[in-house]
Design an enzyme around this catalytic site. Structure first.
Site, mmCIF file in Angstrom:
data_model
loop_
_atom_site.group_PDB
_atom_site.id
_atom_site.type_symbol
_atom_site.label_atom_id
_atom_site.label_comp_id
_atom_site.label_asym_id
_atom_site.label_seq_id
_atom_site.Cartn_x
_atom_site.Cartn_y
_atom_site.Cartn_z
ATOM 1 C CD GLN A 127 -2.368 1.186 2.839
ATOM 2 O OE1 GLN A 127 -2.125 0.302 3.644
ATOM 3 N NE2 GLN A 127 -3.135 2.216 3.126
ATOM 4 C CB SER A 130 1.948 6.831 4.698
ATOM 5 O OG SER A 130 0.832 6.252 5.288
ATOM 6 C CD GLU A 245 -6.765 -2.267 5.858
ATOM 7 O OE1 GLU A 245 -7.285 -1.224 6.271
ATOM 8 O OE2 GLU A 245 -5.560 -2.540 5.969
ATOM 9 C CG ASN A 376 -5.451 4.929 19.046
ATOM 10 O OD1 ASN A 376 -5.592 4.403 17.940
ATOM 11 N ND2 ASN A 376 -5.271 4.224 20.143
ATOM 12 C CD GLU A 377 -2.769 10.442 19.469
ATOM 13 O OE1 GLU A 377 -2.781 9.860 18.361
ATOM 14 O OE2 GLU A 377 -2.028 10.104 20.402
HETATM 15 C C1 LIG Z 1 2.982 -0.675 11.684
HETATM 16 C C2 LIG Z 1 2.597 0.318 10.646
HETATM 17 C C3 LIG Z 1 2.428 -0.097 9.336
HETATM 18 C C4 LIG Z 1 2.097 0.826 8.352
HETATM 19 N N1 LIG Z 1 1.981 0.371 7.053
HETATM 20 C C5 LIG Z 1 1.680 1.271 6.086
HETATM 21 C C6 LIG Z 1 1.613 0.848 4.711
HETATM 22 O O1 LIG Z 1 1.840 -0.319 4.365
HETATM 23 N N2 LIG Z 1 1.329 1.767 3.773
HETATM 24 C C7 LIG Z 1 1.065 3.068 4.071
HETATM 25 O O2 LIG Z 1 0.768 3.842 3.171
HETATM 26 N N3 LIG Z 1 1.147 3.515 5.365
HETATM 27 C C8 LIG Z 1 1.443 2.648 6.359
HETATM 28 N N4 LIG Z 1 1.545 3.082 7.680
HETATM 29 C C9 LIG Z 1 1.448 4.512 7.951
HETATM 30 C C10 LIG Z 1 0.210 4.939 8.731
HETATM 31 O O3 LIG Z 1 -0.922 4.965 7.916
HETATM 32 C C11 LIG Z 1 0.537 6.331 9.309
HETATM 33 O O4 LIG Z 1 1.587 6.126 10.259
HETATM 34 C C12 LIG Z 1 -0.634 6.958 9.997
HETATM 35 O O5 LIG Z 1 -1.599 7.338 9.060
HETATM 36 C C13 LIG Z 1 -0.193 8.224 10.805
HETATM 37 O O6 LIG Z 1 0.512 9.099 9.987
HETATM 38 P P1 LIG Z 1 1.968 9.634 10.390
HETATM 39 O O7 LIG Z 1 2.808 8.491 10.789
HETATM 40 O O8 LIG Z 1 2.443 10.511 9.281
HETATM 41 O O9 LIG Z 1 1.749 10.510 11.693
HETATM 42 P P2 LIG Z 1 1.258 12.035 11.753
HETATM 43 O O10 LIG Z 1 0.031 12.167 10.923
HETATM 44 O O11 LIG Z 1 2.410 12.925 11.477
HETATM 45 O O12 LIG Z 1 0.860 12.145 13.266
HETATM 46 C C14 LIG Z 1 1.845 12.357 14.277
HETATM 47 C C15 LIG Z 1 1.120 12.577 15.598
HETATM 48 O O13 LIG Z 1 0.304 13.744 15.475
HETATM 49 C C16 LIG Z 1 -1.038 13.446 15.813
HETATM 50 N N5 LIG Z 1 -1.974 14.165 14.937
HETATM 51 C C17 LIG Z 1 -1.874 14.342 13.607
HETATM 52 N N6 LIG Z 1 -2.957 15.011 13.140
HETATM 53 C C18 LIG Z 1 -3.746 15.254 14.216
HETATM 54 C C19 LIG Z 1 -5.019 15.875 14.382
HETATM 55 N N7 LIG Z 1 -5.702 16.395 13.354
HETATM 56 N N8 LIG Z 1 -5.570 15.906 15.640
HETATM 57 C C20 LIG Z 1 -4.882 15.364 16.704
HETATM 58 N N9 LIG Z 1 -3.661 14.764 16.603
HETATM 59 C C21 LIG Z 1 -3.120 14.698 15.369
HETATM 60 C C22 LIG Z 1 -1.201 11.954 15.571
HETATM 61 O O14 LIG Z 1 -2.219 11.391 16.346
HETATM 62 C C23 LIG Z 1 0.169 11.434 15.967
HETATM 63 O O15 LIG Z 1 0.220 11.207 17.345
HETATM 64 C C24 LIG Z 1 1.893 2.185 8.680
HETATM 65 C C25 LIG Z 1 2.053 2.597 10.008
HETATM 66 C C26 LIG Z 1 2.407 1.683 10.976
HETATM 67 C C27 LIG Z 1 2.586 2.169 12.388
#
Ligand SMILES: Cc1cc2nc3c(=O)[nH]c(=O)nc-3n(C[C@H](O)[C@H](O)[C@H](O)COP(=O)(O)OP(=O)(O)OC[C@H]3O[C@@H](n4cnc5c(N)ncnc54)[C@H](O)[C@@H]3O)c2cc1C
Length: 396
Positions: A127, A130, A245, A376-377
């Site tokens: 996928q 991100s 999913e 979760n947030e």
């Molecule tokens: C084990 C694992 C597997 C994954 N596999 C894939 C994959 O195969 N393909 C893929 O495309 N992606 C994958 N992901 C990515 C996943 O979808 C993202 O990590 C997720 O969407 C969060 O985005 P980010 O990591 O950029 O965090 P961010 O969006 O940068 O968030 C960082 C922090 O800020 C907080 N935050 C952000 N926006 C807000 C808001 N509006 N209000 C309150 N708090 C907020 C979040 O809660 C978090 O604590 C994977 C992630 C994990 C952990």
């Protein structure tokens, strides 16, 4: 409908359990959704084919693509639970997401090409959603795809791509209209992961394994007939495919029931001074609270599965189950480490580590579930606004 009481489902469950026991290759030694070791992948491709042939995966697909005339969605949940309970592998990577996108939005040619290859394990998918600046705010993605004749040329970077190292095809979201509204300028593609210009760099995680990757896309040419759905409609395509999913919710609560049994064993084992940890009233109270939460998580998951099967689920149901599951899981595996006392400092690879270091590894991984599939947030905001009807937060 109740998923936990029917005799018919119990018979099916026993059949699936025996099938897994007899045929499943390898067992997952680590907690969580991980990428398999490369040496296991050929065997797992055969196992995926076997699961489809037995009617255990892809049940709800149209019959012309190998689905069942009467797919009984609750049976798919039983399969997911039994795979998790046995710590056996199921579909690897983003196969379920991709098939959901193809079935809802793919052309006939795409369905005829990709679906049999997905069923046979010939194609593993990852996928590619991100990006470094687009996770929670996925609609902010910047990877560009510009059309040049009968191809699109893709430039950009993806991150956290689980299983990219094994994938044959990437389910890619890229921006085709940089000037249009955020969600409407996105297009979905099926990208051949062996195309020139695709570079995969593994990311080592806190657990020590490298399950996900950065994927760099530099002038990658994708034929125009590999667009899934309409150009500019990728946001809708991605939304529809997420429905596929749902079975994973079932799998996770089954994993946690396994862990609860493990916790009871740890608490009952004689400690260094002879008495088991469970002799301590505070430990018993904590175990009791956790046991209640684990069972509530399981029942929540079953209630949501029942509503999904009946078509009466709410859009925020998976978010509620995921938040409750992931935080209960974090507490459960933390307790698993604490119950070991000083041995909790030993990790995988040390001969004296309890259960081969399973709990330590599970604790390091548990945080991932509070982030993956929506942090979760962010999910709490969704629940507040969409399930509880609270006023929307001002968006920037
Ligand atoms: C084990 C694992 C597997 C994954 N596999 C894939 C994959 O195969 N393909 C893929 O495309 N992606 C994958 N992901 C990515 C996943 O979808 C993202 O990590 C997720 O969407 C969060 O985005 P980010 O990591 O950029 O965090 P961010 O969006 O940068 O968030 C960082 C922090 O800020 C907080 N935050 C952000 N926006 C807000 C808001 N509006 N209000 C309150 N708090 C907020 C979040 O809660 C978090 O604590 C994977 C992630 C994990 C952990």
């Amino acid at each position: 409908m109740r998923l936990d009481t029917s005799a018919e489902l119990d018979t099916f469950r026993a059949e699936v359990r025996s099938f897994i026991h007899t045929h499943a290759p390898g067992r997952k030694t680590h907690a969580g959704v991980r990428a398999p070791a490369a040496r296991l992948v050929p065997e797992l491709r055969c196992w995926i084919a076997r699961l489809h042939d037995a009617g255990y995966l892809g049940r709800s697909w149209p019959t012309e693509y190998g689905g069942l005339a009467d797919p009984r969605p609750e049976y798919a949940f039983v399969v997911a639970e039994e795979l998790a309970r046995a710590r056996a592998w199921g579909q690897i990577g983003a196969g379920a997401l991709a098939s959901g996108a193809l079935l809802a939005h793919g052309t006939e040619e795409q369905k005829r090409h990709f679906l049999p290859r997905l069923r046979s394990g010939q194609d593993l998918w990852c996928q590619l959603f991100s990006e470094p600046e687009a996770g929670s705010d996925l609609a902010g993605l910047r990877t560009r795809a510009r059309q040049e004749g009968d191809h699109f040329v893709v430039d950009g970077q993806k991150v956290w791509t689980t299983n990219a190292q094994h994938a044959d095809v990437g389910y890619l979201l890229a921006r085709t209209d940089p000037d249009g509204p955020k969600t409407r300028g996105i297009t979905a593609f099926a990208l051949d992961m062996r195309s020139p210009g695709v570079e995969i760099r593994p990311l080592r995680e806190i657990t020590g394994t490298a399950d996900f990757n950065e994927v760099f896309l530099d002038g990658v040419r994708v034929p125009a007939d590999r667009v899934i759905g309409e150009v500019g409609q990728g946001w809708r395509v991605a939304g529809a495919s997420l429905a596929q999913e749902r079975g994973s919710v079932a799998a996770r609560s089954a994993e946690m029931l396994n862990d609860l049994n493990g916790l009871l064993e740890l608490a009952s084992a004689p400690g260094p001074a002879g008495a088991p940890a469970s002799a301590d009233a505070a430990v018993r109270a904590r175990l009791g609270r956790l046991a209640a939460r684990v069972h509530v998580a399981d029942l929540m998951s079953k209630a949501v599965q029942s509503r999904m099967a009946a078509g009466t689920d709410e859009p925020t149901d998976p978010a509620m189950v995921k938040v409750f599951y992931s935080e209960t899981n974090l507490d459960a595996v933390s307790l698993g480490v604490q119950l070991q006392g000083l041995d909790g400092l030993l990790t995988e690879g040390d001969d004296r580590a309890v259960a081969g270091g399973y709990w330590q590894d599970a604790l390091l991984y548990a945080r991932a579930y509070t982030i993956a599939g929506g942090a979760n947030e962010v999910l709490r905001t969704t629940i507040a606004e969409r399930a509880l009807g609270l006023p929307r937060e001002p968006r920037s």
